[in-house]
Design a protein around this motif. Structure first.
Motif, PDB file in Angstrom:
ATOM      1  N   GLY A   1       0.781  -1.226   0.000  1.00  0.00           N
ATOM      2  CA  GLY A   1       0.000   0.000   0.000  1.00  0.00           C
ATOM      3  C   GLY A   1       0.812   1.273   0.000  1.00  0.00           C
ATOM      4  N   ALA A   2       2.140   1.184  -0.058  1.00  0.00           N
ATOM      5  CA  ALA A   2       2.996   2.384  -0.049  1.00  0.00           C
ATOM      6  C   ALA A   2       3.905   2.360  -1.261  1.00  0.00           C
ATOM      7  CB  ALA A   2       3.808   2.446   1.235  1.00  0.00           C
ATOM      8  N   ALA A   3       3.329   2.115  -2.444  1.00  0.00           N
ATOM      9  CA  ALA A   3       4.127   1.954  -3.659  1.00  0.00           C
ATOM     10  C   ALA A   3       4.600   3.299  -4.195  1.00  0.00           C
ATOM     11  CB  ALA A   3       3.299   1.243  -4.724  1.00  0.00           C
ATOM     12  N   PRO A   4       5.803   3.346  -4.737  1.00  0.00           N
ATOM     13  CA  PRO A   4       6.286   4.565  -5.387  1.00  0.00           C
ATOM     14  C   PRO A   4       5.605   4.742  -6.745  1.00  0.00           C
ATOM     15  CG  PRO A   4       7.882   2.807  -5.633  1.00  0.00           C
ATOM     16  CD  PRO A   4       6.814   2.285  -4.725  1.00  0.00           C
ATOM     17  N   ALA A   5       5.772   5.897  -7.345  1.00  0.00           N
ATOM     18  CA  ALA A   5       5.133   6.173  -8.631  1.00  0.00           C
ATOM     19  C   ALA A   5       5.632   5.239  -9.724  1.00  0.00           C
ATOM     20  CB  ALA A   5       5.393   7.637  -9.032  1.00  0.00           C
ATOM     21  N   SER A   6       6.835   4.731  -9.559  1.00  0.00           N
ATOM     22  CA  SER A   6       7.424   3.882 -10.588  1.00  0.00           C
ATOM     23  C   SER A   6       7.105   2.395 -10.392  1.00  0.00           C
ATOM     24  CB  SER A   6       8.948   4.059 -10.597  1.00  0.00           C
ATOM     25  OG  SER A   6       9.480   3.703  -9.309  1.00  0.00           O
ATOM     26  N   ALA A   7       6.195   2.084  -9.491  1.00  0.00           N
ATOM     27  CA  ALA A   7       5.973   0.693  -9.104  1.00  0.00           C
ATOM     28  C   ALA A   7       5.517  -0.173 -10.268  1.00  0.00           C
ATOM     29  CB  ALA A   7       4.964   0.626  -7.961  1.00  0.00           C
ATOM     30  N   ARG A   8       4.591   0.318 -11.103  1.00  0.00           N
ATOM     31  CA  ARG A   8       4.081  -0.507 -12.204  1.00  0.00           C
ATOM     32  C   ARG A   8       5.201  -0.838 -13.197  1.00  0.00           C
ATOM     33  NH1 ARG A   8      -1.482  -0.896 -12.647  1.00  0.00           N
ATOM     34  NH2 ARG A   8      -1.310  -1.376 -14.868  1.00  0.00           N
ATOM     35  N   GLY A   9       6.026   0.157 -13.485  1.00  0.00           N
ATOM     36  CA  GLY A   9       7.149  -0.084 -14.379  1.00  0.00           C
ATOM     37  C   GLY A   9       8.142  -1.077 -13.772  1.00  0.00           C
ATOM     38  N   THR A  10       8.337  -1.004 -12.464  1.00  0.00           N
ATOM     39  CA  THR A  10       9.243  -1.933 -11.786  1.00  0.00           C
ATOM     40  C   THR A  10       8.714  -3.357 -11.874  1.00  0.00           C
ATOM     41  OG1 THR A  10       9.952  -0.185 -10.266  1.00  0.00           O
ATOM     42  CG2 THR A  10      10.385  -2.460  -9.608  1.00  0.00           C
ATOM     43  N   VAL A  11       7.392  -3.521 -11.735  1.00  0.00           N
ATOM     44  CA  VAL A  11       6.788  -4.850 -11.863  1.00  0.00           C
ATOM     45  C   VAL A  11       7.050  -5.418 -13.253  1.00  0.00           C
ATOM     46  CG1 VAL A  11       4.590  -6.094 -11.999  1.00  0.00           C
ATOM     47  CG2 VAL A  11       5.032  -4.561 -10.089  1.00  0.00           C
ATOM     48  N   HIS A  12       6.864  -4.585 -14.288  1.00  0.00           N
ATOM     49  CA  HIS A  12       7.121  -5.052 -15.651  1.00  0.00           C
ATOM     50  C   HIS A  12       8.578  -5.472 -15.805  1.00  0.00           C
ATOM     51  CE1 HIS A  12       3.157  -3.830 -16.508  1.00  0.00           C
ATOM     52  NE2 HIS A  12       3.387  -2.526 -16.715  1.00  0.00           N
TER      53      HIS A  12
END
Length: 477
Positions: A53-64
């Motif tokens: 619940g405390a993800a940075p703005a770049s979290a989705r890109g990091t997952v990819h």
């Protein structure tokens, strides 16, 4: 390829560890997908789990990025991570991949469907043996573990409870104490678990510990949940306080099933039903002593119903029940005995003769001929044994596969166990029950036990309280 999630994360192929994911979060992401085989886990869900619940703005890109690295690392092993809409999924079955969490659930469900308690216990043993520690012990924190594995953790506790109840019904209260000592303290809210441990402690002569467990559980329930123990646990507490004799027996099977039909002789009071065979309730604390105790009434004449070792099938099932032989070996021996009844009958007589020598050796230490007979069988067993690592991580002696399938295997297995006892200082704590017509043997580690255990022993009852069948148990066999 094999993935282990029930403990620290491990990936193996051909028995060798494989490096998967250079970062902890990469291994955690793969674990989430493996815990949901064939199902899509959305990217937003992965972001929420990985960063709580405390993800940075770049979290989705990091997952990819993590998925790309995992795909490259897993490609040589045939495991694909598929993109599905706004998420990812893996299908372990398509690549011949096994996941211990899935195997645990499969074994637990198989156990639930079995009617025979011995078969259930075997399956529960295999299922619970897959747990090497907390789920994803090295890649997930407590909060994430609770979110991911609450159903698995609950199923594990249910398996512990059902296995404990089955073992209590089989007279194996010592194993229940070993299994539940820690879980019962960690989960006071699981009153079924606590109740099993209380019963096992009481049957092991530890009434004070059983009452102490109730008190500590009650304090924990009040402090953590603001509730008193339920009616079932409270009633068990009262029965322990009153020394209710029903607590001493693992549950009366009722009418005997089998060749005699439902109208046949009543079952012994201190017996358990395993794979269709009546076996005596364990009371001694050691398999070699249990063999001696399979004939009640060593101190007096043989009476109808007192001989337990009445057929070869009983001998084979008993050896599996006391963990001297693997269950698959028991099944094969039973089939071989059906095909070769004459050899099976000779093997049974050998087992009975060994039992008589062993009893004499334990009760008359100066009987040199009895010791030599036991030693000869033990030496043969030693030559046919190998030292192996069990699923629980402990080493143990087992009969070597090179020994072949022989109907004498149960006798060799118990001879090896007897040798271990005779070489152990515990041999000097072996006591013979003074009950009239009893003579059962047991270990008296604290030097305070006098009777073998069953409540009627020493009070004028027949051979430790066994009901007498109107015909011998071996009739017709």
């Amino acid at each position: 390829m094999e993935f282990k999630l029930l403990g620290t994360f491990e990936a193996r192929r051909g028995g060798q560890r494989v490096a998967v994911g250079s970062r902890r979060q990469e291994r955690c992401l793969l674990s989430v997908l493996l815990l949901h085989p064939g199902r899509t886990v959305t990217t937003s869900r992965l972001v929420d789990l990985l960063w709580d619940g405390a993800a940075p703005a770049s979290a989705r890109g990091t997952v990819h990025t993590y998925v790309g690295r995992l795909r490259a690392g897993l490609r040589p092993y045939g495991l694909r991570i598929e993109t599905r809409h706004d998420g990812y999924a893996v299908d372990p079955g398509a690549a011949g991949v096994s996941v211990d969490a899935q195997e645990f659930v499969r074994l637990a469900r198989r156990a639930e469907a079995r009617d025979d308690p011995a078969e259930r216990v075997d399956l529960y043993d295999r299922a619970l043996g897959l747990w090497r520690g907390p789920l994803l012990a090295d890649v997930a924190g407590d909060r994430l573990r609770d979110r991911l594995g609450v159903e698995l953790a609950d199923l594990r506790l249910s398996c512990l409870e059902q296995r404990a109840e089955d073992r209590l019904a089989m007279g194996l209260h010592g194993r229940v104490v070993e299994d539940l000592a820690r879980p019962a303290g960690e989960h006071p809210e699981r009153e079924r678990l606590v109740g099993c441990l209380m019963t096992a402690l009481y049957r092991g002569g530890r009434k004070a510990d059983a009452l102490g467990l109730y008190r500590s559980t009650r304090r924990a329930l009040i402090k953590e949940f603001g509730i008193e123990p339920g009616a079932g646990l409270s009633a068990l507490h009262d029965r322990v306080l009153r020394d209710d004799p029903r607590l001493e027996r693992p549950g009366r099977p009722g009418r005997r099933e089998g060749p005699d039909g439902p109208e046949g002789p009543t079952a012994p009071a201190h017996a358990v039903r395993v794979r269709g065979e009546w076996l005596p309730w364990t009371t001694s604390g050691h398999p070699a002593l249990e063999l001696c105790n399979t004939y009640a009434g060593w101190g007096g004449p043989r009476r109808p119903g007192s001989e337990w070792l009445r057929g070869y099938t009983t001998l084979a099932v008993w050896a599996g029940h006391t963990d001297l032989l693997e269950e698959h070996d028991v099944t094969r021996l039973m089939e071989l005995a059906r095909r070769r009844p004459g050899v099976a009958a000779a093997a049974l007589e050998e087992a009975r003769a060994f039992r008589a020598d062993l009893y004499a050796c334990l009760t008359r230490p100066d009987d040199a001929s009895a010791f030599e007979a036991v030693a000869a069988a033990a030496a043969e067993a030693a030559g046919a044994s190998v030292f192996v690592r069990g699923e629980d991580g402990l080493g143990r002696w087992r009969l070597s596969p090179a020994a072949g399938l022989r109907l004498r295997l149960p006798t060799l297995a118990v001879a090896r166990s007897a040798a271990e006892l005779l070489a152990d200082p515990r041999r000097f704590t072996v006591r013979r029950c003074p009950g009239e017509d009893c003579g059962w043997l047991f270990l008296d580690r604290i030097g305070q036990r006098r009777w073998c255990g069953p409540e009627t022993c020493g009070s004028g009852g027949d051979v430790c309280g066994f009901e007498r069948s109107p015909v011998p148990f071996g009739a017709g066999k």
